[in-house]
Design a protein around this motif. Structure first.
Motif: not given
Length: 431
Positions: A91-105
């Motif tokens: 999903s696009a979710a920040l905590y469980e989705g791909f957006t969170g992985v992108a945030w970490a990067a």
């Protein structure tokens, strides 16, 4: 949230034996998680519970202990998480989705740990811009999985042009789904987004008062947008109305415990149960986001009320807080981090003492030989008769605890807490 009148200057909260104890525990967590077992195929790659969160932890440990090899572990975990984006549907979710992985990067690249790890994020920016551009908005609004989380990612990506667009569109969507009344501005959590047990108690939905899932998260994001000068014409009136609505929910009859509930529902009086003390729900998280918002727009009365709420939370006896573990989300280390941030931002001795007390409690909760470096989570039934108390999740387990201990024992500012909306990025050059 920089201190008033200047740039951030983070100082270690702990000294002498307490500092040594905290640093040793943080490093032990890192060393016990360094075996690579979590890199297996199919592992959770998320920010809150998986590989991306571990990458963030190792990124900060690499800055604390240069030459330790933690930088390589940060890159290894992050690259595996990024690779998973092409292998599994998230999903696009920040905590469980791909957006969170992108945030970490994005975060680790800016931190200087792996300056190439944010390559390819432009495609995610475009996808999120298109996603949040959909109107009417038919998804959630919260930090962990909804609009607020997408806005937090955009704040981290500034000054990328697409990040401004994502943030502007996020504010626009929040504006269009807001409920306005004489009491202020708020956001409703409908029945369709509730768990089955909640639907029975709240047949018409409710208004959530927690930072993780409710209105305080919106306040934190709108404050961040105002601090960066983004969509101010929409963001500032929404922020003003949301703060007014939230403060109106405080109970004036509650002499002990939290004056804020978990949630409110006008048709269900039981919805106003006083909340525990935590990041996810309760006064500590509310106080921090309110202070962030106050600093963003120069609202001295909000700041006064934020500190008053924080003082009340700092004085709450441990046995009344509902704290059972040491994690960030609803545990002792999370409270230690919140009070540390508040103390650093205000210079308030009562808040600093509360931070030290909660961090000491987190360390006292260790059970040597159990969990991860002695840190255990309340046992979870896995469904096959096994029970798990070793939690490698950033949000609820040992990695988050290690980050809070590191923040209290070094001069490294914990910018990672921006994903919790405990602070917002220092504004950079405008467009």
């Amino acid at each position: 949230m920089p201190p008033r009148g200047g740039s951030s200057s983070w100082q270690p909260l702990l000294v002498r034996e307490a500092r040594t104890r905290a640093r040793a525990a943080a490093r032990l967590v890192a060393d016990e998680l360094a075996e690579g077992e979590l890199l297996r195929d199919g592992a959770d790659c998320s920010l809150a519970g998986g590989l991306a969160g571990l990458a963030v932890m190792y990124g900060y440990l690499a800055r604390a202990w240069p030459g330790s090899g933690y930088d390589r572990l940060a890159s290894r975990y992050l690259n595996r998480a990024l690779r998973a984006l092409g292998e599994v549907r998230l999903s696009a979710a920040l905590y469980e989705g791909f957006t969170g992985v992108a945030w970490a990067a994005a975060h680790l690249s800016a931190l200087g740990v792996d300056q190439d790890c944010d390559r390819g994020l432009g495609r995610i920016d475009v996808a999120l811009r298109d996603y949040v551009g959909r109107s009417p908005w038919r998804h959630g609004f919260d930090l962990t999985s909804g609009l607020v989380g997408l806005g937090v990612y955009a704040l981290e990506r500034l000054p990328e042009p697409a990040a401004y667009e994502i943030l502007e569109l996020t504010v626009a969507r929040l504006d269009e789904i807001a409920e306005r009344s004489p009491a202020g501005v708020t956001w409703h959590t409908p029945t369709g987004r509730l768990r089955p047990d909640e639907r029975e108690r709240f047949p018409n939905g409710y208004y959530d008062l927690g930072l993780a899932h409710g209105v305080p998260g919106v306040i934190g994001l709108l404050g961040g947008a105002c601090a960066h000068g983004v969509a101010i014409e929409q963001a500032r009136p929404l922020l003003k109305g949301a703060v007014r609505w939230l403060l109106a929910q405080a109970s004036v009859t509650e002499e002990r415990g939290s004056r804020f509930a978990y949630r409110v529902a006008p048709d269900v009086p039981a919805g106003s149960t006083p909340a525990r003390s935590a990041w996810c729900y309760g006064e500590p998280g509310i106080a921090t986001t309110l202070l962030c918002a106050a600093r963003a727009v120069g609202a001295t009365e909000w700041e006064r009320q934020a500190i008053e709420i924080a003082h009340r939370a700092a004085r709450r006896p441990v046995e009344e807080t509902g704290v059972l573990d040491a994690g960030l989300c609803h545990g002792a280390a999370g409270l230690g981090q919140i009070f540390n941030r508040l103390a650093q931002a205000t210079g308030d001795g009562l808040l600093a003492d509360a931070a030290r007390r909660w961090l000491a409690h987190a360390l006292d909760l260790r059970e040597p030989g159990s969990g991860i470096a002695g840190f255990v989570s309340p046992a979870v039934d896995t469904g096959d008769g096994e029970r798990r108390d070793a939690d490698p999740a950033l949000l609820t387990g040992a990695p988050g605890i290690a980050l809070a201990l590191l923040a209290a024992s070094t001069d490294l500012e914990p910018a990672w807490e921006r994903v919790l909306l405990l602070s917002t990025a220092v504004p950079r050059s405008p467009r």
